[in-house]
Design an enzyme around this catalytic site. Structure first.
Site, PDB file in Angstrom:
ATOM      1  N   SER A 146       0.820  -1.215   0.000  1.00  0.00           N
ATOM      2  CA  SER A 146       0.000   0.000   0.000  1.00  0.00           C
ATOM      3  C   SER A 146       0.851   1.261   0.000  1.00  0.00           C
ATOM      4  O   SER A 146       0.322   2.360  -0.171  1.00  0.00           O
ATOM      5  CB  SER A 146      -0.912   0.022   1.237  1.00  0.00           C
ATOM      6  OG  SER A 146      -0.129   0.024   2.428  1.00  0.00           O
ATOM      7  N   HIS A 174      -3.033  -3.645  -5.462  1.00  0.00           N
ATOM      8  CA  HIS A 174      -3.334  -3.153  -4.121  1.00  0.00           C
ATOM      9  C   HIS A 174      -4.826  -3.234  -3.838  1.00  0.00           C
ATOM     10  O   HIS A 174      -5.622  -2.455  -4.364  1.00  0.00           O
ATOM     11  CB  HIS A 174      -2.845  -1.703  -3.967  1.00  0.00           C
ATOM     12  CG  HIS A 174      -3.164  -1.108  -2.642  1.00  0.00           C
ATOM     13  ND1 HIS A 174      -3.489   0.227  -2.481  1.00  0.00           N
ATOM     14  CD2 HIS A 174      -3.228  -1.655  -1.398  1.00  0.00           C
ATOM     15  CE1 HIS A 174      -3.735   0.461  -1.207  1.00  0.00           C
ATOM     16  NE2 HIS A 174      -3.571  -0.663  -0.536  1.00  0.00           N
ATOM     17  N   GLU A 220      -6.173  -1.052  -6.857  1.00  0.00           N
ATOM     18  CA  GLU A 220      -5.208  -0.218  -7.574  1.00  0.00           C
ATOM     19  C   GLU A 220      -4.187  -1.129  -8.259  1.00  0.00           C
ATOM     20  O   GLU A 220      -3.510  -1.914  -7.584  1.00  0.00           O
ATOM     21  CB  GLU A 220      -4.497   0.740  -6.614  1.00  0.00           C
ATOM     22  CG  GLU A 220      -5.392   1.832  -6.056  1.00  0.00           C
ATOM     23  CD  GLU A 220      -4.651   2.773  -5.122  1.00  0.00           C
ATOM     24  OE1 GLU A 220      -4.875   3.984  -5.197  1.00  0.00           O
ATOM     25  OE2 GLU A 220      -3.830   2.278  -4.304  1.00  0.00           O
ATOM     26  N   ASN A 250      -4.171   6.845  -1.310  1.00  0.00           N
ATOM     27  CA  ASN A 250      -3.451   7.368  -0.144  1.00  0.00           C
ATOM     28  C   ASN A 250      -2.846   8.740  -0.406  1.00  0.00           C
ATOM     29  O   ASN A 250      -2.595   9.492   0.538  1.00  0.00           O
ATOM     30  CB  ASN A 250      -2.362   6.384   0.286  1.00  0.00           C
ATOM     31  CG  ASN A 250      -2.905   5.293   1.177  1.00  0.00           C
ATOM     32  OD1 ASN A 250      -3.887   5.494   1.884  1.00  0.00           O
ATOM     33  ND2 ASN A 250      -2.296   4.128   1.131  1.00  0.00           N
TER      34      ASN A 250
END
Length: 512
Positions: A129, A150, A162, A200
């Protein structure tokens, strides 16, 4: 989804191996087995993989008993799961997904071993991540066969995946992983291997701006959270979400992104959150973060203004802003309608004048307009559905002027939370910074416009993609708010993305 969408996916019968049987690894194994793949699950801890498979099977049985999936589908998926006792048992896998500890050296060592074991056609994927896919692959003889895959927690429920392309990831590998995730019923988005990938990275402003407003005394956490939910339409407020994630985790991600971008001020961590981490107040898991948790913990309530008396003079409304239309439909008193004004005034209630925040403080706007009784209202996702609105007043604003404006909003069904005079308020500055970060990611080739919006909706349940939101409120509005924030703070943090500037100059939108 049709066959053309998944033409490059792995065949459903292709063996898949998952390394790491923690929450993420077990979830990935379950999803792959339900999609029809024979799945091997490996963990270096003795008995861990067997326990994880037993738990997966029990979970599948529960889903079947509740009618969530057919019983025969649950049984078939259970039968496809098996324990790999050694890495050597994975030699026939067509795809190996790593879900081990987030340590670069450990991942590089693992993939180095796998490269000597599996067939040359086997795809390698990391569920990291935060680590660079390019860096993980750097020690491989054939780095082109590795990409990121991900997943989000909990894997069986979260739609987003992802797919991360490293500098040397082969395009066919990335496409195969994308189509395979799609065949597994997921929503894949493709991103280049940059810090934070899409979610993120783009989510940082959601926490950062709330923390900034708190740091400036704009409002208490419960009030900020209520405005983000009840006005902004977000499923959870920033502070309750940080408490849920854990401040140690959230702060570490912010630090990681900050340092990875060479201390770009846009990602500066918060001293407030650092203090919580140092005090061990990590959120729900420690019993206290911004809020207290436990049976006897009181639920803090947002600040809500008392009811005020409506003005006796006719209400004056200007233009066709969505909030004006809501007031026009709901207000029961006398109303005079006027066309739009150059200064974007929405309403005059007695001596009070109401504007939507444009990024300045109300006090600064009052000074700039040479108008004493200025009240600002925050952005809402949909004013017709919002139940709470944030307002702030200029230091020059008289009590009776402010109360007249608030009384009108209250009579139209809104709970009103008064904030201190922080520029950009809460929802407006948050949305504009989210859109700005998404625009920068697109401008830097990290992802496409549609994938940026999809990632934030499917990955963190935003009510609207940040770029679509920018289109809705206007590119001019977003850029002007950011420029006002930049002028107020004198910080590079609020610099306007070059892509936003281009769109404003051309009169175009992100999606058209």
């Amino acid at each position: 989804m049709n066959a053309a969408d998944i033409r490059h996916a792995l065949p459903a019968t292709a063996p898949v191996a998952v390394i790491g049987s923690g929450t993420m690894g077990a979830g990935i194994a379950q999803v792959a087995a339900l999609a029809g793949h024979p799945v091997q699950l490996y963990d270096s801890r003795e008995g861990a993989a067997a326990k994880a498979i037993a738990d997966i099977r029990a979970g599948l049985d529960k889903l079947a008993n509740k009618g969530k999936i057919p019983a025969e589908e649950a049984h078939a998926a259970s039968d496809r799961l098996c324990v790999a006792h050694t890495l050597q048992e994975m030699r026939d896998a067509r795809l190996v997904i790593e879900a081990i500890v987030e340590q670069l050296g450990a991942k590089q060592e693992l993939f180095g071993k796998l490269e000597d074991l599996v067939d040359a056609q086997c795809l390698l994927a990391s569920n990291t991540s935060s680590l660079s896919i390019t860096h993980i692959a750097a020690t491989l003889r054939h780095p082109e066969r590795l990409a990121g895959l991900h997943f989000f927690n909990p894997v069986p429920q979260m739609a987003l995946v992802e797919v991360i392309r490293g500098v040397r990831s082969d395009a066919t590998v990335v496409q195969c992983l994308h189509d395979t995730a799609l065949a597994w019923g997921k929503v894949p988005v493709v991103a280049s291997s940059t810090p934070g990938f899409i979610v993120n990275r783009l989510a940082r402003p959601y926490y950062a701006e709330a923390l900034r407003v708190l740091n400036e005394g704009g409002a208490h956490p419960a009030t900020i959270d209520a405005l983000l939910r009840e006005s902004g339409g977000f499923r959870m407020g920033a502070f309750e979400l940080m408490d849920l994630i854990g401040h140690d985790v959230n702060f570490a991600v912010t630090q990681s992104v900050f340092h990875a971008f060479f201390n770009d001020p846009r990602f500066t961590p918060s001293l407030i959150q650092q203090e919580l981490v140092q005090a061990g107040l990590l959120g729900r898991k420690s019993g206290r973060g911004f809020y207290r948790y436990g049976e006897d913990a009181e639920i803090p309530q947002p600040a809500t203004e008392p009811e005020y008396e409506l003005p006796t003079v006719p209400l004056q409304l200007f233009g066709t802003h969505p909030l004006v239309e809501v007031i026009r439909a709901r207000y029961q008193g006398r109303v005079e309608y006027h066309g739009p004004r150059a200064d974007h005034l929405l309403m005059k209630a007695g001596p009070g004048r109401l504007y939507v925040t444009e990024g300045r403080s109300a006090t600064q706007q009052s000074y700039d307009y040479n108008m004493p009784d200025v009240v600002l209202v925050d952005l809402a996702l949909d004013y017709a559905r919002a139940t709470r609105l944030g307002v702030t007043r200029a230091d020059q604003c008289r009590d009776r002027a402010c109360q007249a404006v608030l009384a009108v909003l209250q009579s139209c069904g809104f709970a009103v939370s008064a904030m201190q005079d922080v520029p950009g308020m809460v929802v407006m500055r948050t949305v504009c910074m989210l859109a700005n970060e998404a625009a920068d990611a697109v401008n830097q080739g990290v992802c496409s416009r549609s994938d940026a919006d999809m990632a934030m909706q499917k990955g963190v349940n935003y009510p609207r993609g940040p770029l679509a939101w920018a289109d809705a409120i206007g590119i001019d509005t977003v850029t002007n708010v950011l420029r006002q924030l930049s002028a107020t703070y004198g910080e590079d943090r609020y610099r306007v993305s070059p892509l936003l500037q281009r769109l404003q100059a051309s009169g175009r939108k992100f999606h058209e």
